[in-house]
Design an enzyme around this catalytic site. Structure first.
Site, mmCIF file in Angstrom:
data_model
loop_
_atom_site.group_PDB
_atom_site.id
_atom_site.type_symbol
_atom_site.label_atom_id
_atom_site.label_comp_id
_atom_site.label_asym_id
_atom_site.label_seq_id
_atom_site.Cartn_x
_atom_site.Cartn_y
_atom_site.Cartn_z
ATOM 1 N N ASP A 1 -0.066 7.372 3.890
ATOM 2 C CA ASP A 1 -0.399 7.342 5.629
ATOM 3 C C ASP A 1 -1.402 8.462 6.407
ATOM 4 O OD1 ASP A 1 0.996 4.796 4.244
ATOM 5 O OD2 ASP A 1 3.072 5.604 5.967
ATOM 6 N N LYS B 1 0.112 -1.618 3.303
ATOM 7 C CA LYS B 1 1.862 -2.229 2.703
ATOM 8 C C LYS B 1 1.895 -2.551 4.488
ATOM 9 C CE LYS B 1 3.163 2.608 3.849
ATOM 10 N NZ LYS B 1 3.997 2.384 5.499
ATOM 11 N N CYS C 1 8.058 7.065 6.489
ATOM 12 C CA CYS C 1 7.139 6.694 5.090
ATOM 13 C C CYS C 1 7.201 7.226 3.852
ATOM 14 C CB CYS C 1 6.103 6.128 5.609
ATOM 15 S SG CYS C 1 6.309 5.081 6.888
#
Length: 193
Positions: A9, A103, A145
């Site tokens: 991310d 995601k 995350c």
């Protein structure tokens, strides 16, 4: 041994100026790019994940819509598919990335293992097909995350290292707790090689 690098991310909305900015996020983007330039050939596979939420809905309650976000289970709108915020940070050089995993897509999602490729292949399927045994995890955010992705990697019986010089978290206390949790479940928490 087949080693993968999982970059979690590194997106505009998670770096300075973004909807859920992590202090030091842009620096992590630069450091990961430099690391890939020096060490990318040491990996058999490089995977990059990103939040890729739907526009026009609350993504299964993930986005706060009627009330202020609680920053635990509800969040400001972020990383909506196709927006600048969802794009990789410009200082993160993605030329070495072999596989991109998306995601969210309508539901709350933290771990890269909850994501899929454009053709719907899960991260676990990608890693299995490439006979990956060892995963180094880097990216944003340490306490959300990165934590969830590394926990799922350990649960999937991979040998996992989190490279602490290539991660940044939302808060120092929760980031330290996340790294402690990862040590407890069996991940190695190390400076990058």
């Amino acid at each position: 041994m087949t080693r993968a690098l999982l970059v979690v991310d590194v997106q505009n909305d998670f770096t300075e100026g973004g909807a859920l900015a992590v202090t030091g996020g842009a620096e992590v983007a630069r450091k990961i790019s430099a690391y890939l330039a020096r060490h990318g050939d040491e990996y058999d596979l490089v995977v990059s994940s990103r939040d890729w939420h739907d526009a026009g809905n609350d993504n299964g309650g993930h986005f706060a819509t009627a009330a202020a976000p609680d920053f635990v289970t509800t969040w400001p709108v972020h990383c909506v598919a196709g927006t600048v915020g969802a794009e990789y940070h410009p200082d993160y050089a993605t030329g070495s990335v072999d596989v991109h995993v998306y995601k969210g897509q309508g539901k709350p999602s933290y771990s890269a293992f909850e994501g899929v490729t454009e053709d719907g292949t899960s991260l676990t399927e990608v890693l299995t097909a490439n006979e990956v045994t060892d995963i180094d995890v880097v990216g944003l955010a340490t306490d959300y995350c990165v934590l969830a992705s590394a926990q799922d990697a350990v649960a999937g019986r991979f040998d996992v290292r989190v490279l602490t010089d290539l991660v940044a978290g939302v808060a120092p206390e929760t980031s330290a707790a996340a790294l402690d949790d990862l040590r407890r479940v069996g991940a190695a928490v190390v400076l990058g090689p």
